[in-house]
Motif scaffolding. Structure first.
Motif, short mmCIF file in Angstrom:
data_model
loop_
_atom_site.label_atom_id
_atom_site.label_comp_id
_atom_site.label_asym_id
_atom_site.label_seq_id
_atom_site.Cartn_x
_atom_site.Cartn_y
_atom_site.Cartn_z
N ASP A 61 5.47 10.25 -8.90
CA ASP A 61 5.30 9.96 -10.32
C ASP A 61 6.33 8.99 -10.87
O ASP A 61 7.05 9.29 -11.82
CB ASP A 61 5.35 11.25 -11.15
CG ASP A 61 4.06 12.01 -11.04
OD1 ASP A 61 3.01 11.37 -11.21
OD2 ASP A 61 4.10 13.23 -10.74
N THR A 62 6.38 7.83 -10.26
CA THR A 62 7.32 6.87 -10.79
C THR A 62 6.70 5.49 -10.90
O THR A 62 5.56 5.28 -10.46
CB THR A 62 8.63 6.85 -9.97
OG1 THR A 62 9.65 6.24 -10.75
CG2 THR A 62 8.47 6.10 -8.67
N GLY A 63 7.44 4.57 -11.50
CA GLY A 63 6.92 3.22 -11.73
C GLY A 63 7.28 2.29 -10.58
O GLY A 63 8.28 2.48 -9.90
N LEU A 64 6.44 1.29 -10.41
CA LEU A 64 6.61 0.35 -9.31
C LEU A 64 6.38 -1.06 -9.85
O LEU A 64 5.37 -1.33 -10.47
CB LEU A 64 5.58 0.67 -8.22
CG LEU A 64 5.32 -0.35 -7.12
CD1 LEU A 64 6.56 -0.57 -6.27
CD2 LEU A 64 4.16 0.09 -6.23
N ASP B 280 0.82 -1.20 0.00
CA ASP B 280 0.00 0.00 0.00
C ASP B 280 0.87 1.27 0.00
O ASP B 280 0.69 2.18 -0.81
CB ASP B 280 -0.89 -0.04 1.25
CG ASP B 280 -1.80 1.17 1.36
OD1 ASP B 280 -2.62 1.35 0.46
OD2 ASP B 280 -1.65 1.92 2.34
N MET B 281 1.84 1.26 0.89
CA MET B 281 2.76 2.40 0.99
C MET B 281 3.51 2.64 -0.31
O MET B 281 3.64 3.76 -0.79
CB MET B 281 3.83 2.06 2.03
CG MET B 281 3.72 2.77 3.31
SD MET B 281 5.15 2.18 4.25
CE MET B 281 5.88 3.67 4.71
N ALA B 282 4.00 1.54 -0.90
CA ALA B 282 4.80 1.64 -2.12
C ALA B 282 4.00 2.29 -3.23
O ALA B 282 4.49 3.20 -3.91
CB ALA B 282 5.26 0.24 -2.54
N ALA B 283 2.75 1.83 -3.41
CA ALA B 283 1.93 2.37 -4.50
C ALA B 283 1.66 3.86 -4.27
O ALA B 283 1.65 4.66 -5.20
CB ALA B 283 0.63 1.59 -4.62
N ASN C 43 -3.60 -1.94 -22.72
CA ASN C 43 -2.33 -2.28 -22.08
C ASN C 43 -1.76 -1.15 -21.25
O ASN C 43 -0.59 -0.81 -21.36
CB ASN C 43 -1.29 -2.67 -23.14
CG ASN C 43 -1.46 -4.12 -23.55
OD1 ASN C 43 -1.58 -4.99 -22.69
ND2 ASN C 43 -1.50 -4.35 -24.84
N LEU C 44 -2.60 -0.54 -20.45
CA LEU C 44 -2.11 0.57 -19.64
C LEU C 44 -1.33 0.05 -18.45
O LEU C 44 -1.54 -1.07 -17.99
CB LEU C 44 -3.29 1.41 -19.16
CG LEU C 44 -4.07 2.15 -20.24
CD1 LEU C 44 -5.33 2.78 -19.63
CD2 LEU C 44 -3.21 3.22 -20.91
N GLU C 45 -0.49 0.90 -17.95
CA GLU C 45 0.31 0.58 -16.79
C GLU C 45 -0.43 1.20 -15.60
O GLU C 45 -1.14 2.20 -15.78
CB GLU C 45 1.66 1.24 -17.07
CG GLU C 45 2.80 0.81 -16.27
CD GLU C 45 3.12 1.83 -15.22
OE1 GLU C 45 3.21 1.42 -14.05
OE2 GLU C 45 3.27 3.02 -15.57
N PRO C 46 -0.30 0.64 -14.37
CA PRO C 46 -1.08 1.16 -13.23
C PRO C 46 -1.01 2.68 -13.05
O PRO C 46 -2.03 3.30 -12.73
CB PRO C 46 -0.46 0.44 -12.03
CG PRO C 46 0.06 -0.84 -12.57
CD PRO C 46 0.48 -0.57 -13.98
N ARG D 196 -2.87 4.33 -5.63
CA ARG D 196 -2.39 5.43 -6.48
C ARG D 196 -3.49 6.44 -6.72
O ARG D 196 -3.27 7.65 -6.67
CB ARG D 196 -1.90 4.89 -7.84
CG ARG D 196 -0.47 4.38 -7.86
CD ARG D 196 -0.11 3.99 -9.29
NE ARG D 196 1.21 3.40 -9.42
CZ ARG D 196 2.32 4.09 -9.71
NH1 ARG D 196 2.27 5.40 -9.88
NH2 ARG D 196 3.47 3.48 -9.83
N LEU D 197 -4.68 5.93 -7.00
CA LEU D 197 -5.81 6.80 -7.27
C LEU D 197 -6.12 7.69 -6.06
O LEU D 197 -6.39 8.88 -6.20
CB LEU D 197 -7.03 5.93 -7.64
CG LEU D 197 -8.37 6.61 -7.86
CD1 LEU D 197 -8.29 7.66 -8.96
CD2 LEU D 197 -9.44 5.57 -8.23
#
Ligand SMILES: Cc1cc2nc3c(=O)[nH]c(=O)nc-3n(C[C@H](O)[C@H](O)[C@H](O)COP(=O)(O)OP(=O)(O)OC[C@H]3O[C@@H](n4cnc5c(N)ncnc54)[C@H](O)[C@@H]3O)c2cc1C
Ligand SMILES: Nc1ncnc2c1ncn2[C@@H]1O[C@H](COP(=O)(O)O)[C@@H](O)[C@H]1O
Lengths: 315, 255
Positions: free
Chosen positions: A105-108, A95-98, B91-94, B132-133
């Motif tokens: 604004d980065t990928g996980l 949860d924290m990571a997301a 094919n979207l990314e989260p 994220r949302l």
């Protein structure tokens, strides 16, 4: 390179992240940092296990959860953008990571099972499962920092080097989260750790009622093994403890023998034991997918077959 | 009267994903469905509105072919749906999915009390879009909820963590991700399906949205995982049972 960060939750998993974090920081010639709640004693422990610096977050009040640290970590990450952030794939960690990833604004890469550094592209190549485990997805993060959550027991714990030195830095307090914990109900861990068991008898939904789990237990006993289960048995029926659930969202196991009783063999479950030495199953449906994943399959009613198996094994 | 939003994804049914001899994935005979755990999200939204009044809004970001999924969500009890569709949304990314959902919820729905997401999507199972949302919308969130209620204008939730359960209170509007054991999703009947056709659907096209950011995660490859087993079959008579046990013994895993 600005370094590799680990957000610590419990000690066991932090040591595992220190193992992979340490390897990658040596390879990339960067610092390895750990973010930790309160404990200075623990900070020294982590330094001996490979951390170059430990950031100590101020203690949380009883009604605050780990997510209260998110704003602080974001501020730090914006100031001193690390190359990689590693977080354990626990409920709170995921949860924290997301949420951190969204804010910076980065990928996980969630539930990352392999992580390497590609010299040629100066990027971290990460692997995870997709389609319930039917596929392996290889990803890179195009933004910085790269982030990954790593499931428990993916790596061996790091070894301690007595007297290893590092820095301990206190971080300032943060404003409390509006999400409040009213109560914590701690459950006793009543079962064995199935990742340690050599022989597992797995209960699936083909077992009709709770009392019948005893039949599976008898079989496990004659085999000198332990019981495990599918997710519905643990989560829908609550017949067995959640930590006995094998699969994508449960435990990853590698026993000598997996024996499924009334397990259909859907990919999310099979993924959890695909590296077992021998896979066997009893299912009355000859078209059950489990038979494609098994070395030895008995097509039959478990209520007929299991007593026979017990008798045969006792011979 | 609360407005409750349920986020659902239209996914490939993983049971139909095959492995080609080359190791590539074979999607030639796949079927689609609303993600397993997103059915729990929809069910929870519908149950809440049934007890509290208000409305349940289903929302999905998907390819235009997902009209079937939108209808399914309405059959499952949503009062209306918001369908954000483009042929490039398969094919979207989260991070991209969350950005699109946040923009649409922020600009089109505006006033809501609770957003409910599944524990994870059935295909990616990234477990990211929900949390994220919530950050994109700047609202509190609670993940892995097994029980929830709205009381006195607050969210009360039981969140499952490794050591047990945390009972949590949060101000509204908030977001939760729910575990599959929170409820048993209803199976829509003929009447539900008929009613679904009459419910309002707002379709939003890509050109009505802000330009979509690049994917933060780039997929280098997706390969089928391999299961190679001997797949030997046995019957249930005495001779077969003894042959089965004999085979196990031969492998050395049991004595
Ligand atoms: C994102 C995601 C993650 C998931 N993660 C996990 C996970 O980590 N672990 C997990 O287990 N599941 C997981 N699942 C759920 C998974 O997809 C399956 O639903 C689940 O594993 C099925 O459990 P089962 O085999 O016990 O039940 P079922 O699929 O209902 O199978 C029961 C089987 O028993 C057989 N049977 C019935 N009666 C008898 C009898 N008398 N004798 C012999 N056989 C009989 C039937 O033929 C059937 O094949 C996940 C799902 C999703 C969407
Ligand atoms: N394309 C989508 N449209 C709407 N909701 C989605 C979409 N993708 C994911 N979600 C929601 O976010 C949850 C987590 O998805 P994921 O992060 O992919 O595991 C899902 O259970 C859904 O509730």
């Amino acid at each position: 390179m600005a370094g590799i960060w680990i957000i610590a939750e419990n000690r066991e998993q932090t040591l595992e992240l220190l193992r992979i974090g340490g390897e990658l920081s040596t390879k990339t010639g960067t610092r390895l940092s750990v973010f930790l709640s309160q404990d200075r004693e623990r900070a020294r422990d982590y330094i001996e296990c490979g951390a170059d610096e430990v950031f100590i977050l101020p203690p949380l009040t009883e009604d605050q959860s780990l997510d209260a640290y998110i704003p602080r970590i974001i501020v730090e990450a914006q100031q001193d953008v690390p190359d990689l952030i590693l977080i354990p794939a626990t409920a709170r960690g995921k949860d924290m990571a997301a949420r951190i990833a969204a804010r910076i604004d980065t990928g996980l890469c969630s539930s990352c099972m392999a992580l390497t550094f590609d010299d040629n592209h100066a990027s971290f190549v990460m692997e995870r499962l997709a389609y319930g485990g039917a596929a392996v997805q290889k990803v890179v993060c195009t933004t910085r920092p790269a982030m990954a959550t790593i499931p428990p027991r993916t790596y061996e714990p790091a070894d301690a080097v007595k007297g290893r030195q590092g820095q301990i830095i206190n971080l300032p307090a943060h404003s409390p989260s509006t999400v409040k914990i009213l109560e914590k109900k701690v459950k006793e861990r009543e079962s064995k750790d199935i990742t340690e068991s050599r022989l597992l008898v797995c209960v699936g939904r083909g077992v009709e009622k709770k009392e019948d789990v005893a039949l599976a237990r008898q079989l496990a006993d004659v085999l000198h093994g332990e019981l495990a289960c599918t997710r519905p048995i643990a989560e829908e029926y609550h017949w067995l403890a959640e930590e006995l659930c094998i699969g994508l969202s449960g435990a990853q196991v590698e026993p000598d023998l997996y024996l499924g009783l009334g397990v259909s063999g859907q990919v999310q479950h099979v993924t959890g034991f695909r590296n077992a030495k021998v896979i066997a199953a009893v299912n009355k449906d000859e078209n059950a997918p489990i038979f494609k994943a098994a070395d030895f399959g008995i097509v039959g009613d478990l209520y007929d077959v299991v007593p026979k198996l017990i008798a045969e094994l006792k011979k | 009267m609360p407005a409750i939003i349920a986020c659902f994804k239209w996914v490939v049914d993983e049971a139909y994903v095959r492995r080609m001899a080359s190791g590539e994935l074979d999607f030639s005979s796949v079927d689609y469905k609303i993600g397993e755990y997103d059915r729990n999200a929809i069910e929870e939204a519908v149950r809440l509105k049934e007890t509290l009044g208000g409305s349940a809004i289903g929302i999905t970001v998907s390819v235009p072919e997902a009209t079937k999924g939108v209808k399914d969500a309405l059959s499952r009890g949503c009062d209306q749906a918001c369908f954000i569709a483009d042929s490039s949304f398969g094919n979207l990314e989260p991070s991209q999915t969350a950005a699109i959902l946040a923009e649409v919820i922020h600009s089109r729905i505006q006033s809501f009390d609770l957003i409910i997401c599944g524990e994870g999507s059935s295909d990616l199972y990234a477990q990211q879009v929900g949390p994220r949302l919530s950050e994109k919308l700047g609202i509190p969130s609670v993940s892995f909820v097994q029980k929830l209620s709205i009381e006195g204008g607050k969210l009360l939730a039981e969140r499952r963590v490794e050591e047990g359960i945390e009972v949590i209170a949060a101000p509204l509007p908030a977001l939760v991700t729910v575990l599959p054991d929170i409820n048993v999703p209803r199976i829509p009947g003929v009447k539900d399906t008929l009613m679904a056709s009459k419910k309002p659907v707002v379709t939003i096209k890509k050109d009505e949205l802000q330009p979509l950011g690049e994917a933060c995660l780039q997929t280098l490859s997706i390969t089928a995982s391999r299961i190679e087993r001997t797949c030997e079959r046995f019957g249930t008579n005495a001779a077969e049972i003894s042959r089965f046990v004999g085979s196990l013994r031969k492998t050395g895993v049991i004595r």
